[in-house]
Scaffold this motif. Structure first.
Motif, PDB file in Angstrom:
ATOM      1  N   GLN A  35      51.604  30.397  12.419  1.00 16.11           N
ATOM      2  CA  GLN A  35      52.454  30.773  13.554  1.00 16.11           C
ATOM      3  C   GLN A  35      53.056  29.521  14.217  1.00 16.11           C
ATOM      4  OE1 GLN A  35      49.847  33.246  15.889  1.00 16.11           O
ATOM      5  NE2 GLN A  35      50.035  34.930  14.473  1.00 16.11           N
ATOM      6  N   ARG A  36      53.512  29.684  15.437  1.00 11.21           N
ATOM      7  CA  ARG A  36      54.247  28.582  16.070  1.00 11.21           C
ATOM      8  C   ARG A  36      53.361  27.341  16.260  1.00 11.21           C
ATOM      9  NH1 ARG A  36      59.456  28.702  19.367  1.00 11.21           N
ATOM     10  NH2 ARG A  36      59.467  26.590  20.120  1.00 11.21           N
ATOM     11  N   ASP A  70      61.146  19.436  18.921  1.00  8.65           N
ATOM     12  CA  ASP A  70      61.316  20.796  19.421  1.00  8.65           C
ATOM     13  C   ASP A  70      62.306  21.602  18.573  1.00  8.65           C
ATOM     14  OD1 ASP A  70      59.540  20.188  21.383  1.00  8.65           O
ATOM     15  OD2 ASP A  70      61.034  19.944  22.977  1.00  8.65           O
ATOM     16  N   LYS A  71      63.423  20.979  18.199  1.00  9.60           N
ATOM     17  CA  LYS A  71      64.440  21.705  17.416  1.00  9.60           C
ATOM     18  C   LYS A  71      63.940  21.987  16.006  1.00  9.60           C
ATOM     19  CE  LYS A  71      67.110  21.506  20.915  1.00  9.60           C
ATOM     20  NZ  LYS A  71      67.010  22.637  21.830  1.00  9.60           N
ATOM     21  N   LEU A  72      63.168  21.034  15.451  1.00 10.27           N
ATOM     22  CA  LEU A  72      62.615  21.264  14.107  1.00 10.27           C
ATOM     23  C   LEU A  72      61.597  22.409  14.130  1.00 10.27           C
ATOM     24  CD1 LEU A  72      62.126  17.696  12.604  1.00 10.27           C
ATOM     25  CD2 LEU A  72      63.422  19.548  11.574  1.00 10.27           C
ATOM     26  N   VAL A  73      60.784  22.472  15.186  1.00 12.78           N
ATOM     27  CA  VAL A  73      59.806  23.563  15.282  1.00 12.78           C
ATOM     28  C   VAL A  73      60.551  24.903  15.329  1.00 12.78           C
ATOM     29  CG1 VAL A  73      58.038  24.643  16.749  1.00 12.78           C
ATOM     30  CG2 VAL A  73      57.997  22.172  16.373  1.00 12.78           C
ATOM     31  N   VAL A  78      62.156  29.819  12.468  1.00 12.32           N
ATOM     32  CA  VAL A  78      63.157  30.808  12.028  1.00 12.32           C
ATOM     33  C   VAL A  78      63.143  30.914  10.501  1.00 12.32           C
ATOM     34  CG1 VAL A  78      65.631  31.325  11.915  1.00 12.32           C
ATOM     35  CG2 VAL A  78      64.632  30.486  14.057  1.00 12.32           C
ATOM     36  N   GLU A  79      63.126  29.757   9.812  1.00 12.71           N
ATOM     37  CA  GLU A  79      63.129  29.757   8.335  1.00 12.71           C
ATOM     38  C   GLU A  79      61.939  30.531   7.780  1.00 12.71           C
ATOM     39  OE1 GLU A  79      65.605  28.746   6.884  1.00 12.71           O
ATOM     40  OE2 GLU A  79      66.492  27.319   8.289  1.00 12.71           O
ATOM     41  N   CYS A  84      61.536  33.356  16.547  1.00 13.51           N
ATOM     42  CA  CYS A  84      62.049  32.228  17.318  1.00 13.51           C
ATOM     43  C   CYS A  84      63.570  32.223  17.268  1.00 13.51           C
ATOM     44  CB  CYS A  84      61.557  30.906  16.728  1.00 13.51           C
ATOM     45  SG  CYS A  84      59.787  30.840  16.558  1.00 13.51           S
ATOM     46  N   THR A  85      64.165  31.449  18.152  1.00 13.09           N
ATOM     47  CA  THR A  85      65.618  31.274  18.146  1.00 13.09           C
ATOM     48  C   THR A  85      65.875  29.781  18.009  1.00 13.09           C
ATOM     49  OG1 THR A  85      65.768  33.095  19.695  1.00 13.09           O
ATOM     50  CG2 THR A  85      67.732  31.732  19.456  1.00 13.09           C
TER      51      THR A  85
END
Ligand code: HEM
Length: 143
Positions: A35-36, A70-73, A78-79, A84-85
């Protein structure tokens, strides 16, 4: 049939149709990556490996590493089919001017694999994830 029963049957049918139109998203890869929280550990691990990687560290030397993390997470979430967005910029835009090569791309994937190994992600799961990233190579390299 009493009127109220018709209503229930009608509502159930419309629910069924709604479900059929929007099949449940497959989030098994997201689950298997932990998960996240698991994805965040993988991204942070990858960035630590990159920091020690003489082949590609130069690209990251001056970036806002918290933003990139943060953007990579978000992106990896999403991938992987997670809830997530992605709020970052397009891959082409972000990597424009870096003139990244295939070898740079492979180096980053190696660092990602090292981070996944460290988190004890099974190789089959690693391969599923890399298979989702691989087609994006064209958006990233030689820009
Ligand atoms: C499929 C492969 C890749 C994906 C999905 C990816 C994704 C991303 C994302 C989501 C960001 C942050 C975007 C934002 O700030 O809005 C980013 C930034 C960055 N990426 Fe990649 N990337 C990939 C491959 C690579 C490779 C191979 C390199 C270099 C070896 C690289 C170097 C960088 C650098 C240096 C930044 C920071 C740019 C800046 O903030 O100025 N990326 N990448």
């Amino acid at each position: 049939m009493p009127r109220s029963l018709w209503l229930i049957v009608g509502l159930s049918l419309s629910l069924l149709v709604g479900c059929a139109q929007q099949p449940a998203k497959d989030d098994s890869l997201y689950q298997d990556l932990g998960q996240r929280a698991g994805i965040q550990k993988i991204v942070e691990g990858m960035l630590l490996y990159i920091a020690q990687d003489d082949r590609i560290y130069k690209y990251f030397a001056k970036v806002d590493i918290v933003r990139v993390r943060d953007k990579l997470v978000e992106r990896f979430c999403v991938e992987a089919g997670g809830p997530c967005t992605y709020t970052g910029d397009s891959l082409e835009e972000v990597h424009k001017g870096m003139k990244l090569s295939r070898s740079d791309f492979n180096a980053l994937v190696e660092d990602l694999i090292a981070a996944m190994n460290e988190q004890h992600i099974p190789v089959t799961t690693q391969n599923r994830f890399i298979a989702r990233l691989a087609p994006q190579r064209g958006e990233v390299i030689e820009k």
